[in-house]
Design an enzyme around this catalytic site. Structure first.
Site, PDB file in Angstrom:
ATOM      1  N   PRO A   2      -6.377  -1.582  37.043  1.00 57.59           N
ATOM      2  CA  PRO A   2      -5.293  -0.611  36.979  1.00 57.59           C
ATOM      3  C   PRO A   2      -4.213  -0.989  35.984  1.00 57.59           C
ATOM      4  O   PRO A   2      -3.697  -2.100  36.006  1.00 57.59           O
ATOM      5  CB  PRO A   2      -4.740  -0.597  38.400  1.00 57.59           C
ATOM      6  N   GLU A   3      -3.910  -0.052  35.132  1.00 54.96           N
ATOM      7  CA  GLU A   3      -2.779  -0.172  34.220  1.00 54.96           C
ATOM      8  C   GLU A   3      -1.758   0.858  34.714  1.00 54.96           C
ATOM      9  O   GLU A   3      -1.923   1.411  35.795  1.00 54.96           O
ATOM     10  CB  GLU A   3      -3.239   0.114  32.778  1.00 54.96           C
TER      11      GLU A   3
END
Length: 290
Positions: A2-3
């Site tokens: 996840p960014e």
DNA sequence: TGCCCCCTGCAG
DNA sequence: CTGCAGGGGGCA
């Protein structure tokens, strides 16, 4: 995995599901995944959510915060209360006919299970055990995030700020974009694709990028992050990024160069190359990016 | 500033 | 078997 866009998507979906819920139980299946005193969160109500870069803060009624970092493989999965008929059959309230999840929870990678007063549950899953949930006071939260840079969606992430940060170092621009102490939220996917959009070679020393290119790159980071949020984030082939309801994002269908080595460049058709920069896979078109 | 490491699992 | 994966902390 996840960014910023993935964490923001989780935040938006989760806050509409569990804001106002009271935590009645916390099961810690993997000790290293939970840092702090679990007793302090029992009986607390979830008041609101905030996010800085890739870190999600879940605020509690006693003013403590559950700070979540999903790292590479973390997931927050929300399961509504099981209906009477559905116990043991994977039938959940709101999913009348069948279980919409392809994986049953708890799964092999479930690390923490939060239960709420209405019997719904929140699973923190993390295959690689890099992620964590911490309990912090407000002061501790401020302290722990004091070195984190400005979030890409923060109004203070201006062209002036961006330029000033690039001028401080001659490290490869790709590596600088990933430095969370400068800008919070960009990860490997969006750093690669933003550099492609701005036609900049990922190895280019940050401080010597011409001003017009910096302007385009700054714009590209913001636009790309917003585009991905609109797509619900990127679920790569291993399906380790999921929305809290078990569905997947769709920005992976819009990758420009990320994980597309040997495929034709979407602009010029030359094969996309892969190299290693700062220990991370780096994807670019040597014809388009200078 | 660049390595190594934390872990698990999958593709080649 | 080796290499690689949306991250980042610690250490020379």
């Amino acid at each position: 995995m996840p960014e910023l866009p993935e964490v923001e998507t989780v935040k938006r979906l989760l806050e509409q599901k569990i804001t106002g819920h009271t935590i009645t139980k916390l099961e810690i299946l993997t000790a290293k995944s939970f840092i702090g005193d679990p007793c302090g969160v029992i009986g607390q109500k979830i008041t609101h959510f905030t996010r800085l870069g890739k870190q999600l803060s879940i605020h509690l009624s006693n003013h403590q915060i559950l700070l979540v970092h999903l790292k590479m493989t973390g997931q927050l999965i929300y399961l509504p209360a099981v209906s009477k008929e559905g116990i043991g059959k994977g039938l959940y309230m709101g999913h009348p006919t069948k279980d919409m999840f392809t994986t049953k929870f708890p799964s092999k990678s479930t690390r923490l299970i939060f239960t709420f007063s209405n019997h719904s549950t929140l699973y923190f899953n993390d295959q690689r055990k890099f992620g964590w949930v911490k309990v912090l006071s407000r002061d501790e939260l401020v302290e722990s995030q004091s070195k984190v840079g400005i979030d890409i969606l923060d109004p203070r992430y201006t062209l002036q700020y961006f330029t000033a940060q690039l001028k401080t170092t001659s490290r490869p621009i790709k590596v600088v974009l990933l430095d969370q102490n400068k800008f919070a939220g960009l990860g490997n996917i969006y750093a690669n694709d933003a550099l492609f959009i701005a036609k900049i070679d990922p190895r280019h020393p940050a401080k010597s990028i011409p001003a017009p290119r910096i302007r385009i790159l700054h714009r590209a980071t913001i636009d790309l992050i917003n585009e991905s949020i609109n797509h619900g984030g990127s679920t790569a082939k291993d399906n380790l990024y999921l929305h809290p309801d078990g569905t997947i994002g769709s920005h992976q269908y819009h990758f420009r160069v990320y994980q597309r080595q040997k495929e034709p460049c979407p602009i010029c058709g030359q094969p996309i190359l892969r190299l290693n920069l700062g220990g991370r896979g780096t994807f670019y078109c040597s014809h388009c990016q200078k």
